[in-house]
Design a protein around this motif. Structure first.
Motif, PDB file in Angstrom:
ATOM      1  N   ASN A 128      -3.715  -4.780   1.125  1.00  0.00           N
ATOM      2  CA  ASN A 128      -4.731  -3.751   0.954  1.00  0.00           C
ATOM      3  C   ASN A 128      -6.085  -4.300   0.541  1.00  0.00           C
ATOM      4  O   ASN A 128      -6.979  -3.553   0.183  1.00  0.00           O
TER       5      ASN A 128
ATOM      6  N   ILE B  82      -7.035  -6.003  -2.060  1.00  0.00           N
ATOM      7  CA  ILE B  82      -7.366  -6.025  -3.488  1.00  0.00           C
ATOM      8  C   ILE B  82      -6.502  -7.073  -4.160  1.00  0.00           C
ATOM      9  O   ILE B  82      -5.297  -7.137  -3.943  1.00  0.00           O
TER      10      ILE B  82
ATOM     11  N   THR C 266     -10.170  -2.014   2.204  1.00  0.00           N
ATOM     12  CA  THR C 266      -9.419  -1.178   1.275  1.00  0.00           C
ATOM     13  C   THR C 266      -8.652  -0.093   2.032  1.00  0.00           C
ATOM     14  O   THR C 266      -8.880   0.160   3.220  1.00  0.00           O
ATOM     15  N   ASP C 267      -7.752   0.565   1.293  1.00  0.00           N
ATOM     16  CA  ASP C 267      -6.993   1.669   1.888  1.00  0.00           C
ATOM     17  C   ASP C 267      -7.913   2.794   2.337  1.00  0.00           C
ATOM     18  O   ASP C 267      -7.688   3.437   3.376  1.00  0.00           O
TER      19      ASP C 267
ATOM     20  N   SER D  89       0.823  -1.203   0.000  1.00  0.00           N
ATOM     21  CA  SER D  89       0.000   0.000   0.000  1.00  0.00           C
ATOM     22  C   SER D  89       0.864   1.263   0.000  1.00  0.00           C
ATOM     23  O   SER D  89       1.299   1.749   1.053  1.00  0.00           O
TER      24      SER D  89
ATOM     25  N   LYS E 200     -12.362  -8.157   2.760  1.00  0.00           N
ATOM     26  CA  LYS E 200     -11.580  -7.156   2.064  1.00  0.00           C
ATOM     27  C   LYS E 200     -11.704  -5.814   2.773  1.00  0.00           C
ATOM     28  O   LYS E 200     -12.807  -5.329   3.000  1.00  0.00           O
TER      29      LYS E 200
END
Length: 707
Positions: free
Chosen positions: A625, A627, A460-461, A390, A458
């Motif tokens: 991250n 993904i 995410t950032d 990331s 999941k």
């Protein structure tokens, strides 16, 4: 109006060498001297009076008592303490005015009553009544003295002659009309008196310091009169130091401020002579000590300079014009930072500036390299070794590290309020940014690793930044409130040698923030411990955990050094400890997190997967991250189709098997064969080849994504 002009000029009355010779406010309110317009002349009169006091105190009165019988001072004093004696003299004058001055018995009774009726506190030692003709010749005079228990007849002016003008208490007819004889002190403002008080004088015959009150008797039947009362003031004291509210009224206030101490470096402290054997012990010039002011010292005279010697030196200056007469009696200035001292020893700790500059250059260089590393990370953000970690959080981490490096610049100079504010902001804000970014990534690994279902979690950032923003906001609000309400300031402390230097204050703001950071690190240690077995690409989760363990250990050790091992270290040692703490925490974090990535990019392997992670079965779709990453080789569609076909065939076989089982079990139309698969006596049930493999879709597998 003249009084106010004189008071405004009093602070400017200075003698040579910065010696104050001004009279203080009580004297100004009492009276103005005869030459009030000429302050230099008035100061000279005070100096002449002090010389007379010194001559009497040392017994050098030969010339005075041979040529004169009295020595007058030009130093007024407060006479209100003898108001009772003054009132008695005024009453005696009124009685003589009523009864007349031509009868000796009346004069005897009145003059004797002046000394007999006096109390011990008044110390009235003499009284006289004199009848004068119109031409000023003495017609009759009676005097009484009382230096012992009983009054005795005193010396009177001879008859048929005018009184000797040298008598301090005598006023001629011309002077009585003018009301401004130089023998008498001017009356205090608002005082209602029928006579006048003389200036203090020394009587050679009585060997005492006296003060007389004279009342004229108005003319009656061709005679004028004078009633006089003598007060013994030998018990008063000559205090040449500045007046203060704690001084008693047993002092001649006109001598206040006439000391000769150099005012710039010394101050006057009154030291009266209390020896019982000394005659008129309070009447002595130089009864003070010139002590060094705070911030000054004298090696040879640490207790101060004798005022008598200072007076003699000043008299030499007045008589012979000796230059720099006050130099031997001046104190030397202490070293910078010394409020008090006894010698030239330093009071401030010295700063080893070359040493501090070298540490500062290293720290600033590290901060500059951190900024360059941020640019390098952004430039290679599409390389897999940076992408899986990331790049956004890597840049935030480097920003926080740069701020922590700049703490060394904040504590480099001699500390003040602004440098202390900068120190708190760079240290705590940099810490919060750096390790919040790292722990957010580790926390994401912890959440994903602990999921016990086939569904992939999941984060995410953007979601992590939303969690990170409140933490940074809390730190911003705390530091901003601290800076505005109670900004940290520099306080003076001492090292183990007693030398002073400045250090930023530590109070409950620091303690509260330190407790919060410790709890934050403890939570980070717990998160790192939970992901200790997780497998990640490029082993980043383990490296971040080591960085968290390192900062916790370094901070704990530095607290022990500051509080227990080196609590009174000097400024350079404290600066070195700050440098070591910064390098062990910040530099170690940068090396652990970024050095392996940079080395891979330099070697050209930044876009290849970690072979060890592949060997441990880490799938390429796992990333920190949240993904999925694009694989490094083009996908093999034929192989993927074959795998899908195999899975579909397995699923179809399982469905077919379940249909057969449901049809044959409990079906009354079908008789089960003895020993068959569905018979009730069957002890064993052969497994279908379809069941040779069991599938546990809820089996827990370790996290093997990169951090």
């Amino acid at each position: 109006m003249l009084l106010f002009q004189w008071l405004e000029c009093v602070p400017e009355m200075r003698g040579p060498g910065g010696v104050s010779s001004a009279l203080l406010l009580p004297i100004a309110l009492l009276s103005l001297p005869a030459h009030a317009h000429n302050f230099t002349a008035y100061r000279e009169e005070l100096e002449s009076s002090l010389r007379l006091v010194h001559a009497v105190a040392t017994g050098a009165t030969g010339a005075l008592c041979v040529t004169h019988h009295y020595g007058r001072l030009r130093a007024p004093l407060h006479a209100s303490r003898w108001d009772a004696a003054r009132a008695r003299a005024d009453l005696a004058a009124n009685i003589l005015h009523q009864l007349g001055l031509d009868t000796a018995n009346v004069l005897t009774a009145v003059s004797r009553a002046l000394v007999i009726g006096a109390s011990a506190s008044e110390r009235a030692v003499g009284g006289r009544a004199i009848a004068l003709r119109s031409d000023g010749v003495v017609n009759n005079s009676i005097a009484w003295e009382r230096y012992g228990a009983e009054p005795v007849a005193g010396v009177t002016p001879p008859l048929e002659k005018p009184p000797d003008p040298e008598f301090p208490w005598y006023v001629s007819a011309h002077e009585s009309e003018s009301l401004r004889s130089p023998k008498f002190m001017p009356s205090p403002p608002g005082a209602t008196m029928e006579g006048w008080w003389t200036y203090p004088y020394y009587s050679c015959s009585a060997k005492r310091w006296l003060l007389s009150y004279t009342v004229p008797v108005t003319s009656i039947r061709g005679l004028k009169g004078v009633v006089s009362l003598d007060i013994d003031i030998s018990g008063l004291e000559v205090n040449q130091c500045e007046s203060n509210v704690d001084e008693n009224d047993n002092q001649i206030y006109s001598f206040h401020g006439t000391h000769k101490c150099p005012n710039e470096t010394t101050y006057c402290e009154y030291k009266p002579n209390r020896e019982m054997s000394a005659r008129h012990s309070g009447w002595a010039r130089g009864s003070y000590i010139c002590k060094c002011r705070p911030g000054y010292y004298s090696i040879h005279h640490p207790e101060g300079f004798n005022g008598s010697l200072v007076e003699v030196a000043y008299q030499e200056y007045e008589d012979n014009g000796v230059e720099n007469w006050s130099e031997p009696y001046e104190c030397l200035k202490c070293q910078p930072g010394c409020e008090t001292c006894r010698g030239p020893e330093p009071c401030l700790a010295t700063y080893n500036w070359p040493f501090r500059i070298s540490l500062l250059v290293i720290s600033v260089s590290c901060a500059f390299m951190t900024v360059l590393l941020t640019i390098y990370t952004r430039h290679h953000r599409r390389v897999k070794v940076f992408r899986v970690a990331s790049p956004v959080f890597l840049s935030i981490t480097l920003l926080g590290c740069a701020m922590m490096y700049m703490e060394m610049a904040a504590i480099f100079p001699v500390l003040d309020r602004y440098s202390c504010i900068a120190t708190k902001w760079t240290r705590h804000m940099g810490f919060c940014i750096t390790y919040t970014a790292l722990l957010m990534k580790t926390w994401r690994v912890s959440l994903t690793y602990r999921v016990k279902s086939a569904h992939k979690l999941k984060l995410t950032d953007k979601q992590l930044l939303q969690w990170m923003a409140p933490i940074l906001l809390i730190m911003l609000v705390y530091l901003g409130t601290w800076t505005l309400s109670a900004p940290p300031d520099a306080e003076v402390i001492t090292d183990n040698r007693g030398l002073k230097f400045k250090q930023c204050t530590y109070n409950w703001w620091d303690h509260s923030l330190a407790i919060g950071e410790i709890l934050f690190l403890l939570w980070g240690v717990r998160v790192c411990y939970r992901v200790r077995h997780a497998e990640s690409l490029y082993n980043e989760a383990r490296l971040i955990s080591i960085a968290i363990y390192n900062i916790f250990t370094v901070n704990s050790l530095m607290i022990a050094f500051h509080l227990l091992i080196l609590p009174r270290a000097g400024p350079d040692i404290k600066y070195l400890l700050g440098f070591i703490r910064t390098q062990l925490s910040t530099s170690t974090t940068v090396l652990l997190v970024f050095l392996p990535k940079v080395l891979r990019v330099v070697r050209g392997t930044g876009d290849t997967w970690d072979s060890r992670a592949r060997a441990r079965g880490v799938p390429a779709s796992s990333s920190l991250n949240g993904i999925g990453l694009v694989p490094d080789d083009p996908p093999d569609l034929f192989q993927e189709n074959e795998q899908l076909k195999e899975e579909v065939q397995k699923l179809a076989a399982q469905i077919e098997f379940m249909k057969i089982v449901q049809m044959e079990m409990h079906n009354r139309h079908l008789r089960p064969k003895p020993g068959g698969y569905f018979s009730a006596n069957a002890t064993t049930m052969p497994q279908s080849p379809m069941h040779s493999k069991t599938i546990n879709i809820s089996q827990e597998s370790e996290w093997s994504g990169p951090v």
